[in-house]
Design an enzyme around this catalytic site. Sequence first.
Site, PDB file in Angstrom:
ATOM      1  N   ASP A  67       0.846  -1.293  -0.135  1.00 15.54           N
ATOM      2  CA  ASP A  67      -0.051   0.028  -0.069  1.00 15.54           C
ATOM      3  C   ASP A  67       0.977   1.125  -0.124  1.00 15.54           C
ATOM      4  O   ASP A  67       2.072   1.300   0.507  1.00 15.54           O
ATOM      5  CB  ASP A  67      -0.833   0.087   1.343  1.00 15.54           C
ATOM      6  CG  ASP A  67      -2.145  -0.950   1.318  1.00 15.54           C
ATOM      7  OD1 ASP A  67      -2.286  -1.463   0.437  1.00 15.54           O
ATOM      8  OD2 ASP A  67      -2.654  -1.148   2.339  1.00 15.54           O
TER       9      ASP A  67
ATOM     10  N   ARG B  74      -0.424  -1.681  -8.516  1.00 26.44           N
ATOM     11  CA  ARG B  74      -2.034  -1.422  -8.298  1.00 26.44           C
ATOM     12  C   ARG B  74      -2.025   0.282  -8.466  1.00 26.44           C
ATOM     13  O   ARG B  74      -1.090   0.936  -7.806  1.00 26.44           O
ATOM     14  CB  ARG B  74      -2.245  -1.749  -7.029  1.00 26.44           C
ATOM     15  CG  ARG B  74      -3.693  -1.132  -6.756  1.00 26.44           C
ATOM     16  CD  ARG B  74      -3.914  -1.092  -5.208  1.00 26.44           C
ATOM     17  NE  ARG B  74      -3.733  -2.279  -4.744  1.00 26.44           N
ATOM     18  CZ  ARG B  74      -3.656  -2.351  -3.127  1.00 26.44           C
ATOM     19  NH1 ARG B  74      -3.418  -1.207  -2.535  1.00 26.44           N
ATOM     20  NH2 ARG B  74      -3.439  -3.202  -2.556  1.00 26.44           N
TER      21      ARG B  74
ATOM     22  N   ALA C 292      -5.279   8.414  -1.740  1.00 30.90           N
ATOM     23  CA  ALA C 292      -6.103   8.879  -0.629  1.00 30.90           C
ATOM     24  C   ALA C 292      -5.760   9.922   0.397  1.00 30.90           C
ATOM     25  O   ALA C 292      -6.392  10.077   1.398  1.00 30.90           O
ATOM     26  CB  ALA C 292      -6.613   7.564   0.175  1.00 30.90           C
TER      27      ALA C 292
ATOM     28  N   ARG D  23     -12.142   6.334   4.220  1.00 32.43           N
ATOM     29  CA  ARG D  23     -13.365   6.104   3.208  1.00 32.43           C
ATOM     30  C   ARG D  23     -14.432   7.213   3.572  1.00 32.43           C
ATOM     31  O   ARG D  23     -15.094   7.319   2.484  1.00 32.43           O
ATOM     32  CB  ARG D  23     -13.911   4.907   4.003  1.00 32.43           C
ATOM     33  CG  ARG D  23     -13.015   3.654   3.673  1.00 32.43           C
ATOM     34  CD  ARG D  23     -12.370   3.240   2.453  1.00 32.43           C
ATOM     35  NE  ARG D  23     -11.503   4.162   1.569  1.00 32.43           N
ATOM     36  CZ  ARG D  23     -10.210   3.915   1.865  1.00 32.43           C
ATOM     37  NH1 ARG D  23      -9.367   3.237   2.892  1.00 32.43           N
ATOM     38  NH2 ARG D  23      -9.175   4.685   1.265  1.00 32.43           N
TER      39      ARG D  23
HETATM   40  P1  FDA Z   1     -13.800   8.462  -6.650  1.00 33.51           P
HETATM   41  O1  FDA Z   1     -13.290   8.714  -5.381  1.00 33.51           O
HETATM   42  O2  FDA Z   1     -13.819   9.315  -7.741  1.00 33.51           O
HETATM   43  O3  FDA Z   1     -14.993   7.658  -6.614  1.00 33.51           O
HETATM   44  C1  FDA Z   1     -15.795   7.241  -7.627  1.00 33.51           C
HETATM   45  C2  FDA Z   1     -17.293   6.684  -7.317  1.00 33.51           C
HETATM   46  O4  FDA Z   1     -16.905   5.355  -6.342  1.00 33.51           O
HETATM   47  C3  FDA Z   1     -17.773   7.541  -6.364  1.00 33.51           C
HETATM   48  O5  FDA Z   1     -18.654   8.610  -6.931  1.00 33.51           O
HETATM   49  C4  FDA Z   1     -18.793   6.729  -5.408  1.00 33.51           C
HETATM   50  O6  FDA Z   1     -19.968   6.188  -5.923  1.00 33.51           O
HETATM   51  C5  FDA Z   1     -17.632   5.575  -5.356  1.00 33.51           C
HETATM   52  N1  FDA Z   1     -16.915   5.645  -4.201  1.00 33.51           N
HETATM   53  C6  FDA Z   1     -15.489   5.891  -4.152  1.00 33.51           C
HETATM   54  N2  FDA Z   1     -15.105   5.609  -2.774  1.00 33.51           N
HETATM   55  C7  FDA Z   1     -16.193   5.252  -2.218  1.00 33.51           C
HETATM   56  C8  FDA Z   1     -16.100   5.018  -0.500  1.00 33.51           C
HETATM   57  N3  FDA Z   1     -15.228   5.132   0.203  1.00 33.51           N
HETATM   58  N4  FDA Z   1     -17.492   4.848  -0.178  1.00 33.51           N
HETATM   59  C9  FDA Z   1     -18.571   4.593  -1.050  1.00 33.51           C
HETATM   60  N5  FDA Z   1     -18.396   4.851  -2.395  1.00 33.51           N
HETATM   61  C10 FDA Z   1     -17.401   5.379  -2.835  1.00 33.51           C
HETATM   62  N6  FDA Z   1      -5.110   5.036  -1.900  1.00 33.51           N
HETATM   63  C11 FDA Z   1      -3.852   5.134  -1.526  1.00 33.51           C
HETATM   64  O7  FDA Z   1      -3.316   6.417  -1.387  1.00 33.51           O
HETATM   65  N7  FDA Z   1      -2.972   4.112  -1.345  1.00 33.51           N
HETATM   66  C12 FDA Z   1      -3.289   2.989  -1.530  1.00 33.51           C
HETATM   67  O8  FDA Z   1      -2.429   2.101  -1.238  1.00 33.51           O
HETATM   68  C13 FDA Z   1      -4.682   2.467  -1.788  1.00 33.51           C
HETATM   69  N8  FDA Z   1      -5.036   1.326  -2.026  1.00 33.51           N
HETATM   70  C14 FDA Z   1      -6.275   1.107  -2.578  1.00 33.51           C
HETATM   71  C15 FDA Z   1      -6.677  -0.307  -3.136  1.00 33.51           C
HETATM   72  C16 FDA Z   1      -7.901  -0.380  -3.575  1.00 33.51           C
HETATM   73  C17 FDA Z   1      -8.172  -1.825  -3.765  1.00 33.51           C
HETATM   74  C18 FDA Z   1      -8.751   0.640  -3.854  1.00 33.51           C
HETATM   75  C19 FDA Z   1      -9.880   0.351  -4.594  1.00 33.51           C
HETATM   76  C20 FDA Z   1      -8.166   1.972  -3.585  1.00 33.51           C
HETATM   77  C21 FDA Z   1      -7.063   2.014  -2.713  1.00 33.51           C
HETATM   78  N9  FDA Z   1      -6.843   3.314  -2.491  1.00 33.51           N
HETATM   79  C22 FDA Z   1      -5.630   3.546  -2.050  1.00 33.51           C
HETATM   80  C23 FDA Z   1      -7.912   4.590  -2.167  1.00 33.51           C
HETATM   81  C24 FDA Z   1      -7.859   5.292  -3.728  1.00 33.51           C
HETATM   82  O9  FDA Z   1      -6.664   5.893  -3.764  1.00 33.51           O
HETATM   83  C25 FDA Z   1      -9.245   6.337  -3.604  1.00 33.51           C
HETATM   84  O10 FDA Z   1      -9.022   7.087  -2.388  1.00 33.51           O
HETATM   85  C26 FDA Z   1     -10.360   5.335  -3.472  1.00 33.51           C
HETATM   86  O11 FDA Z   1     -10.439   4.093  -4.291  1.00 33.51           O
HETATM   87  C27 FDA Z   1     -11.668   6.293  -4.172  1.00 33.51           C
HETATM   88  O12 FDA Z   1     -11.147   6.563  -5.569  1.00 33.51           O
HETATM   89  P2  FDA Z   1     -11.993   5.956  -6.774  1.00 33.51           P
HETATM   90  O13 FDA Z   1     -11.261   5.605  -7.569  1.00 33.51           O
HETATM   91  O14 FDA Z   1     -13.191   4.927  -6.357  1.00 33.51           O
HETATM   92  O15 FDA Z   1     -12.782   7.275  -7.300  1.00 33.51           O
END
Ligand code: FDA
Length: 303
Positions: A129, A180, A185, A285
């Site tokens: 991570d 990945r 975040a 989250r």
């Molecule tokens: P975005 O945030 O634009 O969300 C797109 C849509 O997904 C939203 O409109 C909503 O519908 C849904 N959604 C997203 N997050 C949600 C939540 N928490 N609850 C409910 N719905 C949600 N980051 C990092 O800095 N270091 C890391 O090592 C990792 N590792 C990691 C592993 C995996 C498997 C995932 C999926 C994510 C991470 N992340 C991470 C987190 C990542 O950086 C990011 O913050 C989240 O995945 C949210 O981004 P999205 O790509 O989903 O898009």
Amino acid sequence: MRGAFLYLSKQKNLRRWMETSRQAHKLTSRFIAGLELNDALRVAEQLKSRSMLASLDYLGENVKTVGEARAARDAYVLALTRAFEAQLGATVSMKVTSLGLDISEKVCRENTRELVRCAHQTGSRVEFDMEDSNYTDRNLNLVYEMHDLFPGHVRAVIQAYLYRSEADIEELCRRRIPVRLCKGAYHEPPELAWQSKEDVDRSFVHLMHILLDRGAYPAIATHDDVILREALAYISSRAIQRASFEFEMLYGVRRRLQEQIVNAGFRLRIYVPYGAAWYPYFVRRLAERPANVMFVARSLVND
Ligand code: FDA
């Protein structure tokens, strides 16, 4: 709003109070498998029955003592061993600060080496991570070192919001290290990272194309419909083999979408966090989607 939550994720007193609260399980159960390894293994079994893979995350970060770092390593070794015995095909996801990077690189390196050796012995993989940008270089250096020792048993994490990520991805592709790709975040300054969703998404899509074209078994980690549609179009236009990559999503996030991805015949790995140190993960989250606060508030009211 996002910044406020990320600030709260660092508050030690609030964290202590929350993690020891008796209401906690009701708050967290949507996003966290439970307090024990058995809870995470049960979730991984359920995922397997729905044709999904798991990556087990023993929650913890920024540990301060050598004892805590060793305990985290042992917890991960046990997770890999039990997942192997149960034939779950699970990986583990680990933060280098949970294995002691804030204490010393030596402590962290020793713990990491032992963990990756266990992944090698069990035919699994350690996913590193990525935390905030203070750790990026040290995290990637450990990934390179461990890949040299146990090739095929590590995966790096790259955050699309950082300007440096394209160069890092090129280097990881050159070394044939799986990546990945996620958006990122943490709270990063404009000198280092894109700030708007539009820019982060554009960067994500660009990096995703590179990884799909020439990455070593990349994981596309997002719940974003627009990006996922773009991924599917790209995969089909280039006739990219489905076995050459996987999607990754977080436990409890967009469960219907998870089903759709699997039903369409793609590999999907779910990131399954468990353990008592859940507070920073949980608040990140909430930061990603303020609507989650209402969801959590409702679960408290609807006793
Ligand atoms: P975005 O945030 O634009 O969300 C797109 C849509 O997904 C939203 O409109 C909503 O519908 C849904 N959604 C997203 N997050 C949600 C939540 N928490 N609850 C409910 N719905 C949600 N980051 C990092 O800095 N270091 C890391 O090592 C990792 N590792 C990691 C592993 C995996 C498997 C995932 C999926 C994510 C991470 N992340 C991470 C987190 C990542 O950086 C990011 O913050 C989240 O995945 C949210 O981004 P999205 O790509 O989903 O898009």
